[in-house]
Design a protein around this motif. Structure first.
Motif, mmCIF file in Angstrom:
data_model
loop_
_atom_site.group_PDB
_atom_site.id
_atom_site.type_symbol
_atom_site.label_atom_id
_atom_site.label_comp_id
_atom_site.label_asym_id
_atom_site.label_seq_id
_atom_site.Cartn_x
_atom_site.Cartn_y
_atom_site.Cartn_z
ATOM 1 N N VAL A 72 0.867 -1.189 0.000
ATOM 2 C CA VAL A 72 0.000 0.000 0.000
ATOM 3 C C VAL A 72 0.894 1.227 0.000
ATOM 4 O O VAL A 72 2.104 1.120 0.238
ATOM 5 C CB VAL A 72 -0.954 0.064 1.229
ATOM 6 C CG1 VAL A 72 -2.107 -0.890 1.088
ATOM 7 C CG2 VAL A 72 -0.211 -0.193 2.507
ATOM 8 N N SER A 73 0.312 2.408 -0.263
ATOM 9 C CA SER A 73 1.091 3.638 -0.387
ATOM 10 C C SER A 73 2.016 3.830 0.823
ATOM 11 O O SER A 73 1.557 3.840 1.959
ATOM 12 C CB SER A 73 0.136 4.823 -0.510
ATOM 13 O OG SER A 73 0.662 5.948 0.127
ATOM 14 N N PRO A 74 3.340 3.994 0.576
ATOM 15 C CA PRO A 74 4.283 4.136 1.689
ATOM 16 C C PRO A 74 3.928 5.314 2.597
ATOM 17 O O PRO A 74 4.099 5.239 3.809
ATOM 18 C CB PRO A 74 5.624 4.399 0.982
ATOM 19 C CG PRO A 74 5.432 3.994 -0.431
ATOM 20 C CD PRO A 74 3.978 4.034 -0.737
ATOM 21 N N ASP A 75 3.382 6.396 2.004
ATOM 22 C CA ASP A 75 2.984 7.562 2.796
ATOM 23 C C ASP A 75 1.942 7.188 3.846
ATOM 24 O O ASP A 75 2.024 7.581 5.010
ATOM 25 C CB ASP A 75 2.345 8.604 1.869
ATOM 26 C CG ASP A 75 3.262 9.804 1.695
ATOM 27 O OD1 ASP A 75 4.447 9.675 2.069
ATOM 28 O OD2 ASP A 75 2.782 10.835 1.181
ATOM 29 N N LEU A 76 0.944 6.393 3.385
ATOM 30 C CA LEU A 76 -0.143 6.003 4.281
ATOM 31 C C LEU A 76 0.347 5.043 5.358
ATOM 32 O O LEU A 76 -0.005 5.157 6.526
ATOM 33 C CB LEU A 76 -1.285 5.354 3.499
ATOM 34 C CG LEU A 76 -2.190 6.301 2.710
ATOM 35 C CD1 LEU A 76 -3.284 5.524 1.999
ATOM 36 C CD2 LEU A 76 -2.830 7.329 3.629
ATOM 37 N N VAL A 77 1.202 4.088 4.939
ATOM 38 C CA VAL A 77 1.721 3.118 5.915
ATOM 39 C C VAL A 77 2.553 3.861 6.960
ATOM 40 O O VAL A 77 2.411 3.640 8.170
ATOM 41 C CB VAL A 77 2.592 2.046 5.226
ATOM 42 C CG1 VAL A 77 3.212 1.121 6.265
ATOM 43 C CG2 VAL A 77 1.749 1.231 4.271
ATOM 44 N N GLU A 78 3.390 4.781 6.467
ATOM 45 C CA GLU A 78 4.249 5.526 7.387
ATOM 46 C C GLU A 78 3.410 6.327 8.383
ATOM 47 O O GLU A 78 3.677 6.336 9.579
ATOM 48 C CB GLU A 78 5.118 6.478 6.562
ATOM 49 C CG GLU A 78 6.503 6.661 7.141
ATOM 50 C CD GLU A 78 7.289 7.609 6.259
ATOM 51 O OE1 GLU A 78 7.689 7.160 5.169
ATOM 52 O OE2 GLU A 78 7.464 8.771 6.655
#
Ligand code: MEV
Length: 336
Positions: A72-78
């Motif tokens: 999933v989008s790294p931004d969201l996971v982060e």
């Protein structure tokens, strides 16, 4: 194993300006994040998260900064992991148990980063569940305080108390700096439009801060939002305890102020094409008013419409992924 839940919210007025000490009025809505926590003895964290924006991911990590490999989008996971980590830090501190690990499952009805307070709800419910799992019961005020500290840390010092206080207490609240209190509000006919996207709160708040520092008229725009919120509060105060037949007038006046608030947020650069499209779809459908909610950049708008027209119009608006009604949730954080 303990499960706690906490509500998301919409901003009737005042996001962004609240970061600079102006008042804001967020309202909790009946969409909740649920967090289940179980202690584990090896000190590690295992997080399984699921919500409207994430297909569902599971990560196991020791909290030492390693990046999980998920689809999933790294931004969201982060972002998701940052908030869960910060909640865990607060819970460990409150229970004086710095080495304890947890299995954590986040199950949320609130899209991530979309202006409905998903991170605040996860942090509030997470702190409550994790501390209870360790045998410590915090007051709602302390959960709100610790959740604020967690958000403050993740957003690098650019967070107000609005989202976390509202999620902890439920209902309508008024926040101005450190002064947070519950206020009376009529049951407002909220309709939400969601574009399927998300904004980066830290980046959007930093953008407003830059404009405010660069241009006196941007600083004036922020304080004008404060004036508008004070006007909205007077309207709400007049509405409570008064003749229920007066509520349509109140909704109309609040709608006018919401339209104005959206214009000012747009001037501060935090709207987007899809948010503007949904706002106009709501207005064209006869909503009393509509504005983006939360940090902006993408995500959700909130409109006031007692009829079905806005919901129907949003369903046919290009770029709108979901339109739904949301009622005020008077229940804050609670054990499930
Ligand atoms: C984000 O939901 C609301 C902002 O005002 C930031 C904050 O209050 O922490 C943009």
């Amino acid at each position: 194993m303990i499960t706690a839940s906490a509500p998301g919210k919409v901003y009737l007025f005042g996001e962004h300006a609240v970061v600079y000490g102006e008042p804001a009025v967020p309202c909790a809505i009946e969409r909740r994040a649920t967090v289940t926590v179980e202690e584990r003895s090896d000190g590690r964290l295992r997080v399984h998260a699921e919500d409207l924006s994430l297909d569902g991911f599971t990560v196991e990590y020791s909290g030492d900064g390693e990046t999980p490999d998920v689809d999933v989008s790294p931004d969201l996971v982060e972002a998701a992991i940052g908030y869960v980590d910060a909640a865990v830090t607060q819970a460990r501190d409150a229970a004086d148990a710095s080495d304890v690990g947890f299995d954590i499952t986040v199950d949320s009805e609130i899209p991530l980063g979309a202006g409905l307070g998903s991170s605040a709800a996860v942090v509030v419910a997470g702190i409550d569940a994790a501390t209870r799992e360790l045998g410590v019961e915090l007051s709602v005020e302390e959960i709100a305080e610790r959740a604020y500290r967690a958000e403050y840390e993740v957003q690098e010092g650019q967070a107000s108390r609005a989202d976390t206080f509202c999620s902890a207490t439920g209902g309508a609240v008024r926040v101005e700096g450190d002064d947070c209190r519950s206020i009376d509000a009529p049951d407002l006919p909220f309709v939400i439009g969601f574009d399927g996207g998300a904004g980066n709160t830290g980046r959007l708040v930093a953008g407003v801060r830059d404009l405010r520092e660069r241009y006196p008229f941007a600083a004036d725009t922020v304080s004008t939002i404060g004036d508008l919120v004070r006007q909205g509060e007077r309207t709400l105060t007049e509405a409570t305890g008064s003749d229920p037949n007066a509520v349509p007038d109140v909704v109309e006046e609040l709608g006018t102020l919401m339209d104005f608030n959206h214009g000012l947020l747009s001037a501060l650069g935090v709207s987007s094409r899809s948010l503007d499209r949904m706002v106009w779809a709501a207005r064209d459908a006869g909503a009393h008013g509509a504005k983006l909610t939360g940090a902006g950049g993408g995500g959700c708008i909130v409109a006031l419409d007692p009829t079905d027209e806005t919901e129907t119009a949003l369903r046919f608006t290009p770029g709108c992924e979901a339109g739904f009604r949301a009622a005020l949730d008077t229940e804050g954080v609670c054990v499930e």
